[in-house]
Scaffold this active site. Structure first.
Site, mmCIF file in Angstrom:
data_model
loop_
_atom_site.group_PDB
_atom_site.id
_atom_site.type_symbol
_atom_site.label_atom_id
_atom_site.label_comp_id
_atom_site.label_asym_id
_atom_site.label_seq_id
_atom_site.Cartn_x
_atom_site.Cartn_y
_atom_site.Cartn_z
ATOM 1 C CB SER A 1 6.212 3.222 -8.328
ATOM 2 O OG SER A 1 6.099 4.342 -7.483
ATOM 3 C CG ASP B 1 7.641 1.554 -0.798
ATOM 4 O OD1 ASP B 1 8.019 2.738 -0.910
ATOM 5 O OD2 ASP B 1 7.314 0.855 -1.764
ATOM 6 C CG HIS C 1 9.651 2.590 -4.358
ATOM 7 N ND1 HIS C 1 8.405 2.452 -3.794
ATOM 8 C CD2 HIS C 1 9.456 3.276 -5.511
ATOM 9 C CE1 HIS C 1 7.499 3.033 -4.569
ATOM 10 N NE2 HIS C 1 8.111 3.532 -5.623
#
Length: 503
Positions: free
Chosen positions: A270, A366, A430
Site C-alpha cells: 500500500s 484494488d 488490497h
C-alpha cells in the site's frame, strides 16, 4: 438499673438500624461475598480496558479478530502484532529475541509434520536517529524488525515497508501521532508472514534471507522533508520521512551487515508499496557492491484517475500530502524536472525512467482504490455494489471495468520492458505479500497456474524468461479469488482514512 436501660436502648437502636437497612434494600454481605463481588468488578474493568485498547488500535483489532479474509490487512496473523501498548522498555539500537531458540526447538521435527508457528520478531528502536532529525510524527525515534538470514542466503536481504495510507492535514497527522502509525511509543512486536516468513513452504524463495520490516510513522510514504517542527494547537509535529528512510538504511548497511549484501529486494504494501517505488533507485544506489538489487510494490500502484463523477480527488489528496510535508524535494529528479511534483507521487509517471527493475503486484480491482479513488460515495449510492459486485448495475460495472483498463494502460511501460514485471489478478483485494494466506496459502489468487509469490520469484531469479507480465482476465472470470473478495469491493474493513466523506 441505669446500665440495663442503656443496654436496652443499644439493642433497640441496633434493631432500628437493621430495619432501616432492610427497607433500603441494603444486603449485609459476608466477607466471602465481598471478595467475590470485588473479583467480578476487577474482571469486568479488565475486560473493558482490553476492549477499549483494541478498539483504539485498529491494527491490533484486525489481526486479533478472525474475520473472513477480504484483504491483506485483516487476516493471517496468529496473534495481534500491534496491540496498543506503549513501548516502555529501554530504547536501544539492537533487538533481542528468541528466534535462534525457536529454530533449535523445531530443528528435530521432520519437515513434513512440522507445525507452522508464528514468527514474532522484536522491535529495534534507533534512538541515535533522533540526533539526525530522523523521527516519527510525534518526535519519537523510528524502528524496524529484523530476522536474520542463514545458510547460503545469509548475505541476502528483503526490506519491506509498512502500509498505512497518509495524512494530508495537521489534524490528520496529529491523530496518527497518537498511535503506532505516528509514534514508536505505541509500536510492539511484529508477526512475520508471507514474504517475511521463515517457512520454506510459505516463502520458498526468501525464507532464509535477512528479512526486515520497516515501521511506518511519518504519514508520507517515507518522503516528508520538512526541516522545521510544525506546531498545531500546542503540539509539535515532525515531517521527516526521508530522514527516517536514510537512518534505517544506513543502520542496516553499517551496523547490521547489509553493506555485504549479495542480493537484495525492496518491497512494501500500500503506502509502503508506493514508497518502494519512490525509493527504488535510491536503494540500488545504497548497495553498489550487491550483484542483484530489485524492487517490488504490493498494492502500491495508485492510479491518477478521476472518480465516477469526474472529480480528481486522489490528485487533490496527494497534493495536500506533498505540500504539507514538503515531499517535492525527495521525489525523483528525472520526474520533477519535467512534470508537476504532484504527478511524480504517482507511480505511472516514474516507470519509463526507473533504472532499477521493479515488479508490481496489484489486484485489477484494488478495493482501496475503488473505495477512495474510483467511487468515494458519501451518499451510499454504491453501497450494494461495494458489498457485492454481482449487485452492481451495468453502469457501475462499466466504471469498474474502466478502472481496470486505466490501470493496465498505466502499466504499459512494464509490459513493454524486459527488466520490469507484474502480476495483476482479477480480484477485489488490497495487499498480499505480508500475509501467508494471500501470498501462497489457501486464499492466494492464481493466474495461469501461478500465485503472486511464484511469479515474483520467477522474475527475480530469472527462472522464466518467456514473460515477466502476468495479467488476469476481467471480473468475474477468476474462481481462485479469495472468498468474499471475488464479488466484493471492501468487506470487513473500511478505508483507513475515508477522506472522501469530508465536506
Amino acid at each position: 438499673m441505669k446500665q440495663e436501660v442503656c443496654i436496652r436502648r443499644m439493642w433497640h437502636q441496633h434493631e432500628k438500624n437493621n430495619r432501616k437497612s432492610a427497607n433500603m434494600g441494603t444486603s449485609i454481605l459476608s466477607p466471602r461475598r465481598h471478595l467475590n463481588r470485588g473479583v467480578m468488578t476487577f474482571v469486568t474493568l479488565l475486560l473493558f480496558a482490553t476492549m477499549a485498547t483494541l478498539v483504539w488500535n485498529y491494527e491490533g483489532v484486525q489481526r486479533l479478530v478472525k474475520l473472513v479474509p477480504t484483504e491483506g490487512f485483516s487476516i493471517g496473523a496468529k496473534r495481534p502484532t500491534n496491540v496498543l501498548t506503549p513501548n516502555l522498555s529501554k530504547e536501544n539500537e539492537t533487538s533481542t529475541g528468541s528466534d535462534s531458540l525457536k529454530k533449535e526447538d523445531s530443528a528435530a521435527i521432520p519437515v513434513e509434520i512440522k507445525p507452522l508457528q508464528p514468527l514474532v520478531v522484536d522491535l529495534t528502536i534507533l534512538k541515535g536517529a533522533v540526533a539526525k532529525g530522523a523521527v516519527c510524527l510525534d518526535g519519537s525515534p523510528p524502528g524496524y524488525h529484523l530476522h536474520r538470514g542463514n545458510g547460503v542466503n545469509a548475505r541476502n536481504w528483503v526490506v519491506f515497508l509498512e502500509e498505512g495510507a497518509w495524512c494530508e492535514s495537521e489534524a490528520a497527522c496529529q491523530l496518527r501521532a497518537r498511535a503506532h502509525l505516528g509514534s514508536s511509543r505505541w509500536m510492539n512486536v511484529r508477526t512475520f508472514e508471507g514474504i517475511l516468513s521463515n517457512s520454506e513452504k510459505v516463502n520458498p524463495d526468501f525464507y532464509n534471507w535477512n528479512r526486515v520490516f520497516v515501521r511506518y510513522c511519518d504519514g508520507a510514504s517515507f518522503s516528508g522533508n520538512m526541516s522545521l517542527s510544525v506546531k498545531d494547537k500546542g503540539k509539535v509535529l515532525q515531517y521527516r520521512g526521508e530522514s527516517i528512510w536514510n537512518a534505517i538504511i544506513d543502520d542496516l548497511i553499517e551496523k547490521k551487515g547489509m553493506k555485504n549484501a549479495d542480493k537484495a529486494l525492496l518491497g512494501g504494501c500500500s503506502a509502503g508499496g508506493l514508497s518502494s517505488i519512490l525509493h527504488c533507485d535510491k536503494f540500488k544506489t545504497a548497495l553498489p557492491s550487491a550483484n542483484v538489487v530489485k524492487c517490488m510494490s504490493d498494492a502500491g500502484f495508485f492510479v491518477d484517475t478521476k472518480t465516477y463523477k469526474g472529480e480528481n480527488k486522489i490528485q487533490a489528496y496527494f497534493k495536500s500530502v506533498v505540500d504539507l510535508q514538503n515531499v517535492t524535494d525527495t521525489l525523483p529528479k528525472y520526474c520533477t524536472e519535467k512534470r508537476n511534483p504532484i504527478e511524480c507521487f504517482f507511480p505511472q509517471y516514474l516507470l519509463s525512467q526507473m533504472k532499477t527493475p521493479l515488479f508490481v503486484v496489484n489486484g485489477a480491482y484494488d478495493w482501496w482504490q475503488m473505495d477512495n479513488i474510483v467511487a468515494p460515495d458519501p451518499l451510499g449510492e454504491w453501497d450494494h455494489c461495494k458489498n457485492n459486485a454481482s449487485r452492481c448495475t451495468a453502469a457501475q460495472l462499466n466504471i469498474i471495468q474502466g478502472y481496470r483498463q486505466e490501470l493496465l494502460d498505466a502499466l504499459k511501460p512494464i509490459q513493454e520492458s524486459k527488466k520490469h514485471g507484474m502480476f495483476i489478478d482479477g480480484c477485489f483485494h488490497h495487499c498480499q505479500a505480508s500475509y501467508d494466506a494471500f501470498w501462497s496459502g489457501q486464499y492466494a489468487p492464481h493466474v495461469n497456474g501461478q500465485t503472486a509469490s511464484q511469479a515474483l520469484g520467477d522474475w527475480y531469479f530469472e527462472r522464466d524468461t518467456k514473460t515477466n507480465s502476468v495479467v488476469d482476465c476481467a471480473f468475474p472470470c477468476n474462481p481462485t479469488c479469495p472468498p468474499k473478495t471475488s464479488g466484493a469491493l471492501s468487506v470487513g474493513r473500511p478505508s483507513f482514512r475515508n477522506w472522501s466523506k469530508r465536506g
